[in-house]
Design an enzyme around this catalytic site. Structure first.
Site: not given
Length: 326
Positions: A260-263
């Protein structure tokens, strides 16, 4: 208007997210198994996830109004995901329940925080043009920006981008999971946010360092995208537009789980733009959000609130100034 400004009148308007919702089943182990091997794990979680849901939650926690357009199933995971979205402050008026199972993501995480993911769309494949059209009829006038990804059928992603483009919304595409896309898509996109792997797949330019990231960014801009942001994990990010190239440092942290880092990055980027930040400022805030996210386990539970993000960003900027002034 500067190429790094996007609809500043959107400060009082929301973020519309068209994307996926999943129940995330995550295992944590010392290392990932080799093919055909079984390893003993250390922990297991079952939480709300999906790139659409995660980006909506990140935008909401950043302080923006977030309105999600998505499908969930009618199985035992329905309440888990819909209640999680509501509790995070996401508007779910256009989240539709369809017969069958909710989307599932099987995630494996090792001690370094790296992961691999198998995402099974299931209910997400039921998203249709009518649902997207109804959401735009209801929300486009009070939204300034569209966030979307590639975990729902590509035709629906393109349809949503075209609707947003025609309505004058800023269109942000997180092209994950990456796939080769038709060149006609790119003029519909204001901002594209691939990581180095996704940029490599989309452009056929191996992205291994800052120079190759810039080359990939130019590839997008030459095909109609207003701004390309190539994220490179610990190496930071680069912004490429027609009139500038800017580099952004990462914020050093110890990664526990990169899920979820990119989210988090995309959600905070979109929220910051509608709140009136220029694009470089929005990118710095998004980097701080991604940095906090990797220090926590899980998808949606790892997404930080705006106070934590702004505090980390202020600390990082202060430390940089202190070091430069020493």
């Amino acid at each position: 208007m500067s190429e790094t400004m996007f609809h500043p009148q959107g400060a009082d308007r929301g973020v519309l997210i068209v994307g996926s919702v999943t129940a995330d089943l995550t295992t944590f182990s010392h290392r990932l198994p080799l093919r055909g091997e079984t390893v003993l794990g250390a922990d297991f979680t079952l939480v709300l996830g999906g790139k659409g849901a995660n980006q909506a939650i990140a935008a909401s926690r950043a302080g923006a109004e977030a309105h999600l357009v998505a499908c969930v199933g009618t199985d035992l995971f329905q309440d888990l995901v819909t209640n999680g979205l509501r509790e995070a402050g996401v508007n779910v008026d256009h989240v539709r329940a369809v017969d069958g199972p909710t989307g599932i993501a099987h995630i494996r995480v090792d001690d370094s925080g790296e992961n691999d993911i198998v995402m099974v769309p299931l209910a997400n494949d039921s998203l249709d043009e009518r649902q997207v059209d109804e959401a735009f009829a209801d929300r486009s006038a009070c939204s300034a920006l569209l966030l979307t990804q590639l975990e729902v059928p590509l035709s629906l992603t393109v349809h949503a981008m075209r609707k947003a483009h025609e309505a004058g919304l800023t269109v942000v595409l997180d092209p994950a999971p990456a796939q080769v896309l038709d060149l006609s898509i790119w003029p519909l996109v204001d901002i594209v946010t691939p990581n180095e792997t996704e940029a490599t797949i989309l452009t056929n330019i191996p992205v291994t360092d800052a120079d190759s990231a810039v080359a990939a960014g130019r590839w997008f801009v030459e095909r109609g995208v207003r701004s390309a942001i190539i994220t490179m994990a610990a190496a930071g990010a680069v912004l490429v537009s027609a009139d500038e190239t800017l580099f952004f440092d990462t914020i050093p942290v110890t990664a526990v789980d990169t899920t979820a880092a990119g989210d988090a990055f995309a959600g905070y980027l979109g929220a910051s733009i509608v709140q009136g930040h220029d694009l470089p400022s929005a990118i710095r805030r998004a980097i701080a959000a991604g940095a906090i996210t990797v220090t926590r386990r899980g998808a949606s539970p790892s997404l930080p609130g705006r106070d934590d993000v702004d505090a980390l960003l202020a600390f990082h900027v202060g430390r940089e100034h202190g070091e430069s002034g020493a």
